[in-house]
Design a protein around this motif. Structure first.
Motif, PDB file in Angstrom:
ATOM      1  N   THR A   1      -4.634  -7.666  -8.726  1.00  0.00           N
ATOM      2  CA  THR A   1      -3.890  -7.675  -7.152  1.00  0.00           C
ATOM      3  C   THR A   1      -4.078  -6.234  -6.857  1.00  0.00           C
ATOM      4  N   MET A   2      -3.698  -5.435  -8.047  1.00  0.00           N
ATOM      5  CA  MET A   2      -3.596  -3.933  -7.732  1.00  0.00           C
ATOM      6  C   MET A   2      -4.931  -3.326  -7.572  1.00  0.00           C
ATOM      7  N   THR A   3      -5.846  -3.821  -8.277  1.00  0.00           N
ATOM      8  CA  THR A   3      -7.339  -3.418  -7.817  1.00  0.00           C
ATOM      9  C   THR A   3      -7.695  -3.725  -6.320  1.00  0.00           C
ATOM     10  N   GLY A   4      -7.287  -4.871  -5.873  1.00  0.00           N
ATOM     11  CA  GLY A   4      -7.442  -5.053  -4.406  1.00  0.00           C
ATOM     12  C   GLY A   4      -6.577  -4.132  -3.701  1.00  0.00           C
ATOM     13  N   LEU A   5      -5.639  -3.898  -3.819  1.00  0.00           N
ATOM     14  CA  LEU A   5      -4.898  -2.951  -2.943  1.00  0.00           C
ATOM     15  C   LEU A   5      -5.370  -1.406  -3.157  1.00  0.00           C
ATOM     16  N   VAL A   6      -5.920  -0.939  -4.426  1.00  0.00           N
ATOM     17  CA  VAL A   6      -6.347   0.369  -4.559  1.00  0.00           C
ATOM     18  C   VAL A   6      -7.665   0.177  -3.661  1.00  0.00           C
ATOM     19  N   LYS A   7      -8.434  -0.586  -3.758  1.00  0.00           N
ATOM     20  CA  LYS A   7      -9.769  -0.715  -3.124  1.00  0.00           C
ATOM     21  C   LYS A   7      -9.482  -0.472  -1.689  1.00  0.00           C
ATOM     22  N   ARG A   8      -8.537  -1.168  -1.170  1.00  0.00           N
ATOM     23  CA  ARG A   8      -8.289  -0.934   0.353  1.00  0.00           C
ATOM     24  C   ARG A   8      -7.963   0.388   0.873  1.00  0.00           C
ATOM     25  N   LEU A   9      -7.138   0.792  -0.116  1.00  0.00           N
ATOM     26  CA  LEU A   9      -6.599   2.359   0.231  1.00  0.00           C
ATOM     27  C   LEU A   9      -7.902   3.089   0.027  1.00  0.00           C
ATOM     28  N   GLU A  10      -8.678   3.080  -0.986  1.00  0.00           N
ATOM     29  CA  GLU A  10      -9.942   3.761  -1.119  1.00  0.00           C
ATOM     30  C   GLU A  10     -10.797   3.751  -0.013  1.00  0.00           C
ATOM     31  N   ASN A  11     -10.776   2.453   0.598  1.00  0.00           N
ATOM     32  CA  ASN A  11     -11.990   2.209   1.766  1.00  0.00           C
ATOM     33  C   ASN A  11     -11.554   2.614   3.216  1.00  0.00           C
ATOM     34  N   MET A  12     -10.244   3.066   3.283  1.00  0.00           N
ATOM     35  CA  MET A  12      -9.856   3.780   4.562  1.00  0.00           C
ATOM     36  C   MET A  12     -10.636   4.997   4.945  1.00  0.00           C
ATOM     37  N   THR A  13     -10.441   5.185   6.288  1.00  0.00           N
ATOM     38  CA  THR A  13     -11.159   6.408   6.613  1.00  0.00           C
ATOM     39  C   THR A  13     -10.040   7.440   7.330  1.00  0.00           C
TER      40      THR A  13
ATOM     41  N   ALA B   1      -5.405  11.183  -2.785  1.00  0.00           N
ATOM     42  CA  ALA B   1      -6.196  11.834  -1.959  1.00  0.00           C
ATOM     43  C   ALA B   1      -5.480  12.511  -1.023  1.00  0.00           C
ATOM     44  N   PRO B   2      -5.647  13.910  -0.277  1.00  0.00           N
ATOM     45  CA  PRO B   2      -4.940  14.663   0.416  1.00  0.00           C
ATOM     46  C   PRO B   2      -4.620  13.891   1.482  1.00  0.00           C
ATOM     47  N   ALA B   3      -5.465  12.874   2.249  1.00  0.00           N
ATOM     48  CA  ALA B   3      -5.025  12.278   3.251  1.00  0.00           C
ATOM     49  C   ALA B   3      -4.106  11.181   2.985  1.00  0.00           C
ATOM     50  N   GLY B   4      -3.922  10.887   1.714  1.00  0.00           N
ATOM     51  CA  GLY B   4      -2.961   9.803   1.325  1.00  0.00           C
ATOM     52  C   GLY B   4      -1.714  10.455   1.169  1.00  0.00           C
ATOM     53  N   GLU B   5      -1.409  11.527   0.710  1.00  0.00           N
ATOM     54  CA  GLU B   5      -0.224  12.337   0.549  1.00  0.00           C
ATOM     55  C   GLU B   5       0.182  12.671   2.255  1.00  0.00           C
ATOM     56  N   GLU B   6      -0.701  13.111   2.746  1.00  0.00           N
ATOM     57  CA  GLU B   6      -0.202  13.253   4.414  1.00  0.00           C
ATOM     58  C   GLU B   6       0.095  12.301   4.619  1.00  0.00           C
ATOM     59  N   ARG B   7      -0.307  10.947   4.683  1.00  0.00           N
ATOM     60  CA  ARG B   7       0.285   9.719   5.353  1.00  0.00           C
ATOM     61  C   ARG B   7       1.512   9.438   4.698  1.00  0.00           C
TER      62      ARG B   7
ATOM     63  N   LEU C   1      -7.321   7.301   1.232  1.00  0.00           N
ATOM     64  CA  LEU C   1      -5.969   7.693   0.953  1.00  0.00           C
ATOM     65  C   LEU C   1      -6.117   8.071  -0.605  1.00  0.00           C
ATOM     66  N   VAL C   2      -6.876   7.290  -1.410  1.00  0.00           N
ATOM     67  CA  VAL C   2      -6.786   7.307  -2.779  1.00  0.00           C
ATOM     68  C   VAL C   2      -8.436   7.335  -3.227  1.00  0.00           C
ATOM     69  N   THR C   3      -8.519   7.803  -4.528  1.00  0.00           N
ATOM     70  CA  THR C   3      -9.974   7.738  -5.437  1.00  0.00           C
ATOM     71  C   THR C   3      -9.510   6.936  -6.746  1.00  0.00           C
ATOM     72  N   ARG C   4     -10.503   6.619  -7.091  1.00  0.00           N
ATOM     73  CA  ARG C   4     -10.501   6.138  -8.620  1.00  0.00           C
ATOM     74  C   ARG C   4     -11.479   7.140  -9.317  1.00  0.00           C
TER      75      ARG C   4
ATOM     76  N   GLN D   1       0.772  -1.208   0.100  1.00  0.00           N
ATOM     77  CA  GLN D   1       0.115  -0.234  -0.181  1.00  0.00           C
ATOM     78  C   GLN D   1       0.927   1.273  -0.004  1.00  0.00           C
ATOM     79  N   PHE D   2       1.784   1.388   0.792  1.00  0.00           N
ATOM     80  CA  PHE D   2       2.943   2.300   0.676  1.00  0.00           C
ATOM     81  C   PHE D   2       3.522   2.722  -0.581  1.00  0.00           C
ATOM     82  N   TYR D   3       4.014   1.429  -1.348  1.00  0.00           N
ATOM     83  CA  TYR D   3       4.516   1.654  -2.462  1.00  0.00           C
ATOM     84  C   TYR D   3       3.535   2.275  -3.535  1.00  0.00           C
ATOM     85  N   VAL D   4       2.092   1.967  -3.671  1.00  0.00           N
ATOM     86  CA  VAL D   4       1.265   2.696  -4.276  1.00  0.00           C
ATOM     87  C   VAL D   4       1.157   4.109  -4.102  1.00  0.00           C
ATOM     88  N   LEU D   5       1.355   4.616  -2.843  1.00  0.00           N
ATOM     89  CA  LEU D   5       1.274   5.774  -2.400  1.00  0.00           C
ATOM     90  C   LEU D   5       2.517   6.463  -2.987  1.00  0.00           C
TER      91      LEU D   5
END
Length: 158
Positions: free
Chosen positions: A69-81, A102-108, A84-87, A40-44
């Motif tokens: 596999t990437m879709t699953g990773l992105v989905k988990r990042l998207e479902n965080m509160t 997303a701004p929260a993804g960049e901050e993290r 961290l990302v949007t599609r 997930q960090f590597y995606v960010l």
């Protein structure tokens, strides 16, 4: 009796393996404090490197992962509160989806990167300036030589 080169190969292999394993363990532990896995960090990180947006297929390709596999990773990042990302659908190709940081993804990402750099700073401060310069010089030289000697091309990347 082993030749000098064989001893050096064995020693370097042991050192590199130790450094990589230690780095992976430390990174996984640090990322866990930020509720992230290494992939997930590597995606960010990839999104930051691409200016905040990248086609999902390109991210998968860069990380040698399948699109599923990437879709699953992105989905988990998207479902965080908060997410961290949007599609978003690609404006260039309707079949393609862009992953947007997303701004929260960049901050993290930035918070994790600051912590990683702090850890590295602590280690490098144990060396003298001359030792640091030598270490950086030889690691850079090794990286260039290994890259040139064993370049990964699409034909031999699997």
């Amino acid at each position: 009796m082993e030749s000098d080169i064989e001893q050096d190969v064995n020693l370097l292999w042991t050192l590199l393996f130790t450094i990589v394993l230690d780095g992976e363990k430390r990174m996984a532990a640090l990322l866990a404090t930020y509720a992230l896995t290494p992939p997930q960090f590597y995606v960010l990180k990839t999104l930051v490197e691409h200016g905040g947006s990248c086609p999902i297929g390109e991210i998968a390709h860069e990380h040698h992962l399948t699109s599923a596999t990437m879709t699953g990773l992105v989905k988990r990042l998207e479902n965080m509160t908060p997410p961290l990302v949007t599609r978003e659908p690609s404006e260039l190709d309707r079949r393609s989806v862009n992953v947007v940081l997303a701004p929260a993804g960049e901050e993290r990402f930035l918070a994790v990167q600051m912590d990683l750099m702090s850890q590295l700073r602590q280690v490098l401060q144990l060396l003298t300036s001359s030792e640091r310069q030598d270490l950086i010089h030889y690691l850079a030289r090794y990286a260039v030589m290994i890259s040139e000697q064993f370049a990964i091309t699409p034909a031999n990347s699997d």
